[in-house]
Write a protein that holds these residues in place. Structure first.
Motif, short mmCIF file in Angstrom:
data_model
loop_
_atom_site.label_atom_id
_atom_site.label_comp_id
_atom_site.label_asym_id
_atom_site.label_seq_id
_atom_site.Cartn_x
_atom_site.Cartn_y
_atom_site.Cartn_z
N GLY A 1 0.67 -1.20 -0.01
CA GLY A 1 -0.01 0.13 0.04
C GLY A 1 0.81 1.19 -0.10
O GLY A 1 0.59 2.34 -0.53
N VAL A 2 1.90 1.43 0.72
CA VAL A 2 2.74 2.47 0.73
C VAL A 2 3.52 2.67 -0.45
O VAL A 2 3.65 3.78 -1.06
CB VAL A 2 3.84 2.30 1.82
CG1 VAL A 2 5.00 3.28 1.88
CG2 VAL A 2 3.07 2.36 3.36
N ILE A 3 4.01 1.51 -1.12
CA ILE A 3 4.68 1.47 -2.37
C ILE A 3 3.64 2.18 -3.44
O ILE A 3 3.94 2.85 -4.18
CB ILE A 3 5.19 0.29 -2.70
CG1 ILE A 3 6.46 -0.14 -1.78
CG2 ILE A 3 5.67 0.13 -4.03
CD1 ILE A 3 7.03 -1.66 -1.92
N SER A 4 2.46 1.53 -3.59
CA SER A 4 1.34 2.03 -4.49
C SER A 4 1.01 3.38 -4.43
O SER A 4 1.06 4.33 -5.29
CB SER A 4 0.16 1.14 -4.03
OG SER A 4 -0.99 1.45 -5.12
N SER A 5 1.02 3.99 -3.29
CA SER A 5 0.47 5.31 -2.74
C SER A 5 1.76 6.23 -3.21
O SER A 5 1.52 7.30 -3.83
CB SER A 5 -0.03 5.45 -1.40
OG SER A 5 0.99 5.08 -0.38
N THR A 6 3.07 5.72 -2.92
CA THR A 6 4.16 6.74 -3.33
C THR A 6 4.50 6.53 -4.64
O THR A 6 4.55 7.69 -5.13
CB THR A 6 5.27 5.90 -2.68
OG1 THR A 6 5.20 5.85 -1.47
CG2 THR A 6 6.42 6.70 -2.94
N TRP B 1 1.82 6.33 -7.06
CA TRP B 1 0.74 7.35 -7.45
C TRP B 1 0.95 8.76 -7.04
O TRP B 1 0.89 9.62 -8.02
CB TRP B 1 -0.61 6.86 -6.70
CG TRP B 1 -1.10 6.02 -7.56
CD1 TRP B 1 -1.45 4.62 -7.08
CD2 TRP B 1 -1.97 5.97 -8.78
NE1 TRP B 1 -1.99 3.98 -8.18
CE2 TRP B 1 -2.23 4.68 -9.28
CE3 TRP B 1 -2.22 7.10 -9.83
CZ2 TRP B 1 -3.08 4.35 -10.51
CZ3 TRP B 1 -2.83 6.79 -10.90
CH2 TRP B 1 -3.16 5.42 -11.29
N SER B 2 1.64 9.03 -5.84
CA SER B 2 1.88 10.50 -5.78
C SER B 2 2.97 10.96 -6.53
O SER B 2 2.94 12.12 -7.06
CB SER B 2 2.25 10.71 -4.29
OG SER B 2 3.11 9.82 -3.74
N GLY B 3 4.10 10.30 -6.87
CA GLY B 3 4.97 10.53 -7.57
C GLY B 3 4.57 10.74 -9.14
O GLY B 3 5.07 11.75 -9.71
N ALA B 4 3.43 10.10 -9.41
CA ALA B 4 3.15 10.10 -10.77
C ALA B 4 2.39 11.52 -10.84
O ALA B 4 2.38 12.39 -11.96
CB ALA B 4 2.23 9.05 -11.16
N VAL B 5 1.60 11.95 -9.91
CA VAL B 5 0.79 12.98 -9.97
C VAL B 5 1.66 14.18 -10.08
O VAL B 5 1.32 15.07 -10.48
CB VAL B 5 -0.24 13.09 -8.76
CG1 VAL B 5 -0.81 14.50 -8.33
CG2 VAL B 5 -1.42 11.79 -8.84
N MET B 6 2.59 14.11 -9.09
CA MET B 6 3.60 15.34 -8.96
C MET B 6 4.40 15.43 -10.43
O MET B 6 4.45 16.71 -10.66
CB MET B 6 4.54 15.26 -7.85
CG MET B 6 3.98 15.18 -6.56
SD MET B 6 5.06 14.75 -5.17
CE MET B 6 6.45 15.94 -5.45
N ALA B 7 4.61 14.58 -10.84
CA ALA B 7 5.22 14.48 -12.47
C ALA B 7 4.22 15.20 -13.33
O ALA B 7 4.90 16.23 -14.24
CB ALA B 7 5.68 13.32 -12.87
N VAL B 8 2.97 14.89 -13.41
CA VAL B 8 2.13 15.29 -14.12
C VAL B 8 1.64 16.95 -13.81
O VAL B 8 1.78 17.82 -14.82
CB VAL B 8 0.66 14.57 -14.30
CG1 VAL B 8 -0.26 15.44 -15.08
CG2 VAL B 8 1.03 13.23 -15.06
N THR B 9 1.70 17.25 -12.52
CA THR B 9 1.34 18.52 -12.23
C THR B 9 2.45 19.43 -12.50
O THR B 9 2.36 20.69 -12.76
CB THR B 9 1.03 18.74 -10.80
OG1 THR B 9 1.90 18.24 -9.89
CG2 THR B 9 -0.24 17.99 -10.74
N GLY B 10 3.67 18.84 -12.46
CA GLY B 10 4.92 19.79 -12.74
C GLY B 10 5.16 20.15 -14.07
O GLY B 10 6.14 21.04 -14.29
N THR B 11 4.66 19.20 -14.85
CA THR B 11 5.00 19.76 -16.29
C THR B 11 4.09 20.52 -16.76
O THR B 11 4.36 21.05 -18.09
CB THR B 11 4.81 18.21 -17.10
OG1 THR B 11 3.69 17.73 -17.15
CG2 THR B 11 5.86 17.29 -16.84
N LEU B 12 2.83 20.87 -16.27
CA LEU B 12 1.88 21.88 -16.73
C LEU B 12 2.56 23.11 -16.51
O LEU B 12 2.88 23.52 -15.40
CB LEU B 12 0.57 21.52 -16.33
CG LEU B 12 -0.08 20.36 -16.51
CD1 LEU B 12 -1.34 20.28 -15.80
CD2 LEU B 12 -0.09 20.12 -18.10
#
Length: 69
Positions: free
Chosen positions: A7-12, A14-25
């Motif tokens: 669960g920790v690995i999965s949430s980490t 997902w949060s990394g993916a969200v940060m990558a997407v939001t950082g590119t906009l």
């Protein structure tokens, strides 16, 4: 214990993916996204308002002329 680690690995991940997407906009991209969300929200609001107005009109007709259905 395995489920907690997974669960920790999965949430980490997902949060990394969200940060990558939001950082590119850019700011312009964010304005476009917010504009689209506002447009969709306005459309949904108008549809719901129109449904409610039609319901009230039907109710007024039923009260005025009786239920003939």
């Amino acid at each position: 214990m395995d489920d907690k680690v997974g669960g920790v690995i999965s949430s980490t991940t997902w949060s990394g993916a969200v940060m990558a997407v939001t950082g590119t906009l850019t700011l312009t991209d964010w304005m476009a996204v917010v504009g689209c969300l506002c447009a969709v929200g306005g459309y949904v609001s108008n549809v719901l308002h129109k449904r409610e107005m039609r319901r009230l009109a039907r109710l007024e007709i039923e009260l005025k002329y009786g239920n003939k259905g």
